[in-house]
Design a protein around this motif. Structure first.
Motif, short mmCIF file in Angstrom:
data_model
loop_
_atom_site.label_atom_id
_atom_site.label_comp_id
_atom_site.label_asym_id
_atom_site.label_seq_id
_atom_site.Cartn_x
_atom_site.Cartn_y
_atom_site.Cartn_z
N GLN A 196 0.82 -1.21 0.00
CA GLN A 196 0.00 0.00 0.00
C GLN A 196 0.86 1.26 0.00
N THR A 197 1.94 1.24 0.75
CA THR A 197 2.84 2.39 0.79
C THR A 197 3.50 2.61 -0.56
N LEU A 198 4.03 1.54 -1.15
CA LEU A 198 4.69 1.65 -2.45
C LEU A 198 3.71 2.05 -3.55
N PHE A 199 2.48 1.56 -3.47
CA PHE A 199 1.46 1.92 -4.46
C PHE A 199 1.14 3.41 -4.34
N ALA A 200 1.00 3.89 -3.11
CA ALA A 200 0.73 5.32 -2.91
C ALA A 200 1.89 6.17 -3.41
N LEU A 201 3.11 5.72 -3.17
CA LEU A 201 4.29 6.45 -3.65
C LEU A 201 4.38 6.47 -5.17
N ALA A 202 3.94 5.39 -5.80
CA ALA A 202 3.95 5.35 -7.27
C ALA A 202 3.02 6.42 -7.83
N GLY A 203 1.95 6.68 -7.14
CA GLY A 203 1.00 7.70 -7.59
C GLY A 203 1.41 9.10 -7.20
N ASN A 204 2.19 9.22 -6.13
CA ASN A 204 2.63 10.52 -5.64
C ASN A 204 4.04 10.40 -5.07
N GLU A 250 9.72 -0.96 7.11
CA GLU A 250 10.76 -0.03 6.64
C GLU A 250 11.76 -0.73 5.74
N THR A 251 12.13 -1.97 6.09
CA THR A 251 13.07 -2.74 5.29
C THR A 251 12.53 -2.96 3.89
N LEU A 252 11.26 -3.39 3.80
CA LEU A 252 10.67 -3.65 2.48
C LEU A 252 10.55 -2.38 1.65
N VAL A 253 9.97 -1.34 2.22
CA VAL A 253 9.74 -0.11 1.45
C VAL A 253 11.06 0.54 1.05
N SER A 254 11.95 0.74 2.00
CA SER A 254 13.22 1.39 1.65
C SER A 254 14.06 0.51 0.75
N GLY A 255 14.00 -0.81 0.95
CA GLY A 255 14.76 -1.73 0.11
C GLY A 255 14.29 -1.73 -1.32
N VAL A 256 12.98 -1.78 -1.52
CA VAL A 256 12.43 -1.75 -2.89
C VAL A 256 12.79 -0.41 -3.55
N LEU A 257 12.66 0.67 -2.82
CA LEU A 257 12.98 1.98 -3.40
C LEU A 257 14.47 2.10 -3.72
N ALA A 258 15.33 1.61 -2.84
CA ALA A 258 16.78 1.70 -3.05
C ALA A 258 17.26 0.83 -4.20
N ARG A 272 3.55 -4.88 -10.79
CA ARG A 272 4.94 -4.43 -10.67
C ARG A 272 5.38 -4.40 -9.21
N ILE A 273 4.54 -3.81 -8.37
CA ILE A 273 4.90 -3.65 -6.97
C ILE A 273 4.98 -5.00 -6.26
N ILE A 274 4.04 -5.88 -6.56
CA ILE A 274 4.07 -7.22 -5.96
C ILE A 274 5.36 -7.94 -6.37
N LEU A 275 5.71 -7.85 -7.64
CA LEU A 275 6.94 -8.49 -8.11
C LEU A 275 8.19 -7.83 -7.50
N GLU A 276 8.17 -6.52 -7.34
CA GLU A 276 9.31 -5.84 -6.73
C GLU A 276 9.51 -6.31 -5.29
N ILE A 277 8.43 -6.42 -4.54
CA ILE A 277 8.54 -6.90 -3.16
C ILE A 277 9.08 -8.33 -3.15
N ALA A 278 8.52 -9.18 -3.99
CA ALA A 278 8.97 -10.58 -4.04
C ALA A 278 10.43 -10.69 -4.44
N PHE A 279 10.83 -9.98 -5.49
CA PHE A 279 12.22 -10.05 -5.95
C PHE A 279 13.16 -9.43 -4.93
N PHE A 280 12.71 -8.40 -4.21
CA PHE A 280 13.53 -7.84 -3.15
C PHE A 280 13.77 -8.91 -2.08
N GLU A 281 12.71 -9.60 -1.67
CA GLU A 281 12.87 -10.64 -0.65
C GLU A 281 13.74 -11.79 -1.16
N LEU A 282 13.57 -12.14 -2.42
CA LEU A 282 14.36 -13.24 -2.98
C LEU A 282 15.84 -12.90 -3.11
#
Length: 141
Positions: free
Chosen positions: A14-22, A54-62, A89-99
């Motif tokens: 939800q955070t990453l989706f909101a950031l994608a829009g704004n 924080e790890t997921l959001v900042s990690g995906v963004l970084a 896209r966001i679901i895949l980014e989270i998954a690939f970040f974790e992987l």
């Protein structure tokens, strides 16, 4: 009761989706909004943001550019990362970040894939869930 890892992934989505829009949105405000229905742990009377969120959001963004490259190599011919639905896209980014960036002892690959499919059930449709499953299956094999 502390927020679960599954709930944390939903809030990260939800955070990453909101950031994608704004992209200029205030992170503190975004976190407050997505966590308004969650009872958070407190320290000295102040709500404590879940560390894994924080790890997921900042990690995906970084690692956004690297994640796009990693995901793109598993897309079918003719498909580009930009062509994917924002939620996929966001679901895949989270998954690939974790992987790729989270210790497999903390989050095994099987768990990362299963959680991505659960996110797709919640935030996408059956067709997207199958698509995400196919991309993740290719990435693991």
């Amino acid at each position: 009761m502390a927020i679960t890892r599954h709930q944390t992934r939903e809030k990260a989505f939800q955070t990453l989706f909101a950031l994608a829009g704004n992209p200029e949105a205030d992170m503190s405000t975004l976190y407050d909004n997505v966590l308004e229905d969650v009872i958070l742990e407190q320290k000295d009377g102040i709500d404590v943001l879940p560390t894994y969120l924080e790890t997921l959001v900042s990690g995906v963004l970084a690692h956004k550019a690297d994640l796009e490259i990693k995901i793109s190599q598993y897309l079918a011919d003719g498909w580009t990362f930009a062509r994917l639905a924002q939620s996929d896209r966001i679901i895949l980014e989270i998954a690939f970040f974790e992987l790729n960036y989270v210790d497999q002892e903390i989050v095994p690959a099987k768990v990362a894939v299963n959680e991505a499919l659960n996110l797709a059930k919640t935030f996408s449709d059956e067709r997207s869930r199958k698509f995400i499953n196919g991309v993740l299956d290719k990435a693991l094999n």
